[in-house]
Design a protein around this motif. Structure first.
Motif, PDB file in Angstrom:
ATOM      1  N   GLN A  17      -0.067  35.240 -37.032  1.00 38.22           N
ATOM      2  CA  GLN A  17      -1.040  34.419 -36.316  1.00 38.22           C
ATOM      3  C   GLN A  17      -1.342  33.142 -37.080  1.00 38.22           C
ATOM      4  OE1 GLN A  17      -5.187  36.343 -36.696  1.00 38.22           O
ATOM      5  NE2 GLN A  17      -3.802  38.076 -36.921  1.00 38.22           N
ATOM      6  N   ILE A  18      -1.808  32.139 -36.356  1.00 32.99           N
ATOM      7  CA  ILE A  18      -2.112  30.846 -36.939  1.00 32.99           C
ATOM      8  C   ILE A  18      -3.296  30.250 -36.194  1.00 32.99           C
ATOM      9  CG2 ILE A  18      -0.569  29.506 -35.437  1.00 32.99           C
ATOM     10  CD1 ILE A  18       0.222  27.895 -37.961  1.00 32.99           C
ATOM     11  N   SER A  19      -4.130  29.505 -36.910  1.00 31.27           N
ATOM     12  CA  SER A  19      -5.318  28.925 -36.291  1.00 31.27           C
ATOM     13  C   SER A  19      -5.046  27.491 -35.865  1.00 31.27           C
ATOM     14  CB  SER A  19      -6.497  28.963 -37.259  1.00 31.27           C
ATOM     15  OG  SER A  19      -6.208  28.176 -38.411  1.00 31.27           O
ATOM     16  N   GLY A  20      -5.874  27.003 -34.971  1.00 34.17           N
ATOM     17  CA  GLY A  20      -5.772  25.619 -34.522  1.00 34.17           C
ATOM     18  C   GLY A  20      -7.035  25.224 -33.777  1.00 34.17           C
ATOM     19  N   LYS A  21      -7.421  23.960 -33.886  1.00 32.07           N
ATOM     20  CA  LYS A  21      -8.642  23.485 -33.212  1.00 32.07           C
ATOM     21  C   LYS A  21      -8.267  22.531 -32.073  1.00 32.07           C
ATOM     22  CE  LYS A  21     -11.703  24.014 -37.195  1.00 32.07           C
ATOM     23  NZ  LYS A  21     -10.733  24.729 -38.038  1.00 32.07           N
ATOM     24  N   TYR A  22      -8.860  22.788 -30.929  1.00 43.44           N
ATOM     25  CA  TYR A  22      -8.621  21.969 -29.739  1.00 43.44           C
ATOM     26  C   TYR A  22      -9.846  21.079 -29.557  1.00 43.44           C
ATOM     27  CZ  TYR A  22      -6.905  20.975 -24.999  1.00 43.44           C
ATOM     28  OH  TYR A  22      -6.424  20.369 -23.862  1.00 43.44           O
ATOM     29  N   TRP A  23      -9.719  19.822 -30.013  1.00 46.12           N
ATOM     30  CA  TRP A  23     -10.872  18.934 -30.060  1.00 46.12           C
ATOM     31  C   TRP A  23     -11.221  18.384 -28.675  1.00 46.12           C
ATOM     32  CZ3 TRP A  23     -13.234  19.524 -34.469  1.00 46.12           C
ATOM     33  CH2 TRP A  23     -12.497  19.822 -35.620  1.00 46.12           C
ATOM     34  N   ASP A  24     -12.497  18.030 -28.526  1.00 45.63           N
ATOM     35  CA  ASP A  24     -13.000  17.412 -27.281  1.00 45.63           C
ATOM     36  C   ASP A  24     -12.642  18.249 -26.058  1.00 45.63           C
ATOM     37  OD1 ASP A  24     -13.893  15.362 -28.914  1.00 45.63           O
ATOM     38  OD2 ASP A  24     -12.155  14.103 -28.538  1.00 45.63           O
ATOM     39  N   ALA A  25     -12.841  19.543 -26.173  1.00 44.43           N
ATOM     40  CA  ALA A  25     -12.511  20.446 -25.071  1.00 44.43           C
ATOM     41  C   ALA A  25     -13.526  20.299 -23.940  1.00 44.43           C
ATOM     42  CB  ALA A  25     -12.485  21.893 -25.565  1.00 44.43           C
ATOM     43  N   SER A  26     -13.018  20.199 -22.733  1.00 45.27           N
ATOM     44  CA  SER A  26     -13.890  20.106 -21.560  1.00 45.27           C
ATOM     45  C   SER A  26     -14.336  21.503 -21.147  1.00 45.27           C
ATOM     46  CB  SER A  26     -13.147  19.439 -20.402  1.00 45.27           C
ATOM     47  OG  SER A  26     -12.079  20.281 -19.961  1.00 45.27           O
ATOM     48  N   LYS A  72       2.034  20.646 -34.133  1.00 48.82           N
ATOM     49  CA  LYS A  72       2.740  20.506 -35.401  1.00 48.82           C
ATOM     50  C   LYS A  72       2.103  21.436 -36.421  1.00 48.82           C
ATOM     51  CE  LYS A  72       1.954  17.065 -38.220  1.00 48.82           C
ATOM     52  NZ  LYS A  72       1.890  15.712 -38.849  1.00 48.82           N
ATOM     53  N   ARG A  73       2.940  22.131 -37.156  1.00 52.01           N
ATOM     54  CA  ARG A  73       2.408  22.987 -38.220  1.00 52.01           C
ATOM     55  C   ARG A  73       2.047  22.123 -39.422  1.00 52.01           C
ATOM     56  NH1 ARG A  73       3.993  28.690 -40.994  1.00 52.01           N
ATOM     57  NH2 ARG A  73       3.448  28.120 -43.109  1.00 52.01           N
ATOM     58  N   GLU A  74       0.882  22.405 -40.001  1.00 45.71           N
ATOM     59  CA  GLU A  74       0.435  21.667 -41.174  1.00 45.71           C
ATOM     60  C   GLU A  74      -0.376  22.587 -42.062  1.00 45.71           C
ATOM     61  OE1 GLU A  74      -1.733  18.454 -39.444  1.00 45.71           O
ATOM     62  OE2 GLU A  74      -3.450  19.694 -38.879  1.00 45.71           O
ATOM     63  N   LEU A  75      -0.754  22.102 -43.220  1.00 45.78           N
ATOM     64  CA  LEU A  75      -1.573  22.865 -44.154  1.00 45.78           C
ATOM     65  C   LEU A  75      -2.975  22.289 -44.202  1.00 45.78           C
ATOM     66  CD1 LEU A  75       0.709  23.538 -47.269  1.00 45.78           C
ATOM     67  CD2 LEU A  75       0.000  25.173 -45.521  1.00 45.78           C
ATOM     68  N   TYR A  76      -3.961  23.197 -44.256  1.00 44.09           N
ATOM     69  CA  TYR A  76      -5.347  22.786 -44.447  1.00 44.09           C
ATOM     70  C   TYR A  76      -5.941  23.701 -45.497  1.00 44.09           C
ATOM     71  CZ  TYR A  76     -10.310  21.959 -43.618  1.00 44.09           C
ATOM     72  OH  TYR A  76     -11.641  21.654 -43.787  1.00 44.09           O
ATOM     73  N   GLN A  77      -6.290  23.142 -46.637  1.00 49.22           N
ATOM     74  CA  GLN A  77      -6.819  23.906 -47.770  1.00 49.22           C
ATOM     75  C   GLN A  77      -5.869  25.053 -48.138  1.00 49.22           C
ATOM     76  OE1 GLN A  77     -10.830  25.032 -46.686  1.00 49.22           O
ATOM     77  NE2 GLN A  77     -11.650  23.000 -47.186  1.00 49.22           N
ATOM     78  N   SER A  78      -4.577  24.717 -48.195  1.00 49.20           N
ATOM     79  CA  SER A  78      -3.488  25.626 -48.599  1.00 49.20           C
ATOM     80  C   SER A  78      -3.167  26.690 -47.562  1.00 49.20           C
ATOM     81  CB  SER A  78      -3.795  26.311 -49.950  1.00 49.20           C
ATOM     82  OG  SER A  78      -3.952  25.353 -50.971  1.00 49.20           O
TER      83      SER A  78
END
Length: 321
Positions: A46-55, A73-79
């Motif tokens: 599993q992987i997390s992600g934030k969906y900004w400005d969600a209606s 896109k996969r990226e790193l946030y705080q390792s």
């Protein structure tokens, strides 16, 4: 149609795949706008992600337990890995929609786990303990063999509860054979019952959440209540030393009061059960994280392991299997 899974993607690589929404928590950002904090899942993890400005329409459309198409896109946030979301959409009729194909499963078939656990029941020599364990396993059998052992962290997959219990039973048998002073019947009975309350604490194997009683009471107290009810049904004295010992072993299995146990271990078998529980959970968490790390690199930081990172050796044949 995309065939890659979540952890087939490398950092900074574009993601294009079907995933299950495991969790979808609506939150408010510092600018006052709402966003959705997602956890996406497939059989690789599993992987997390934030969906900004969600209606409000997005909140209604994208909910836990739903298969969707994800681009990002996969990226790193705080390792830790996460996905930067570009686009989400619902699946169409000719695309994957079966939730089950996105849920990780125990590495052992249910029938095999049932058979091995059934054999251990015959090794519980105390008749009251054996009757009690049989009664409760039968009562909660469908959930016990299908539920995860946790929402996150260790054994958080379908069948994880039974698999965690079986792994602990195997450890318990080895340890009891090494130390004959251990009451193996008490240890085996305690292992089989220790997490049975999670069938009441958790909602199930798909988009697992805590139930109201799970949040307010917790699995340790819930299983003790089940033991007391079963004793009443089976006409077993809950105040007999045998039952007090079994209840204590189960109640003390988290080891420390701050970890949720109402009492600390005060008999040998209770402390052994706690140590086995910790060992199996830790090895499982580390193994899962190490599988997602590149050889010669460290894992992501593991919150459940005090924020530590673990190194994966360059030549690690066991993890490559």
């Amino acid at each position: 149609m995309p065939t890659k899974k979540i952890f087939d993607y490398q950092n900074d690589e574009p993601i294009d795949l079907f995933v299950l929404i495991k969790t979808a928590d609506v939150r408010v950002a510092k600018n006052g706008k709402q966003f959705i904090a997602f956890t996406f899942q497939d059989q690789s993890g599993q992987i997390s992600g934030k969906y900004w400005d969600a209606s409000d329409a997005d909140v209604t459309k994208f909910t836990a337990g739903q298969v969707i198409h994800l681009q990002g896109k996969r990226e790193l946030y705080q390792s830790n890995p996460q996905v930067k979301i570009y686009k989400l959409r619902e699946t169409t009729a000719d695309e994957p929609q079966s939730v089950e194909q996105f849920v990780p499963k125990a590495p052992v078939q249910v029938e095999e786990m049932q058979e091995e656990i059934s054999q251990v029941l015959f090794e519980i020599k105390n008749p009251n303990w054996q009757r009690l364990v049989r009664h409760l396993l039968q009562k909660h059998q469908p959930e016990f063999f299908s539920y995860p052992a946790a929402k996150t962290n260790h054994h958080a997959f379908a069948g994880g509860l039974a698999y965690h219990t079986l792994s602990m039973l195997r450890l318990a048998k080895t340890i009891a054979a090494q130390y004959p002073q251990i009451n193996d019947s008490l240890l085996f009975a305690g292992v089989l019952l220790h997490d049975l309350g999670k069938t009441l604490e958790l909602s199930g194997p798909i988009s697992t959440e805590y139930t109201v009683r799970g949040n307010l009471i917790g699995h340790i107290v819930l299983v003790d209540e089940e033991i007391v009810r079963a004793c009443d049904t089976l006409k077993i004295d809950t105040n007999s030393e045998d039952m007090l010992l079994l209840r204590h072993v189960v109640l003390a299995h988290h080891g420390l009061l701050e970890y949720g146990s109402p009492v600390r271990p005060q008999v040998l078998e209770a402390d052994v059960l706690h140590q086995i529980d910790e060992l199996d959970a830790s090895i499982t968490m580390m193994t899962q994280s190490l599988k997602h790390a590149e050889p010669g690199h460290y894992t992501e930081r593991m919150f459940a392991m005090d924020g530590r990172q673990f190194y994966r050796p360059e030549h690690d044949e066991a993890l490559e299997e």
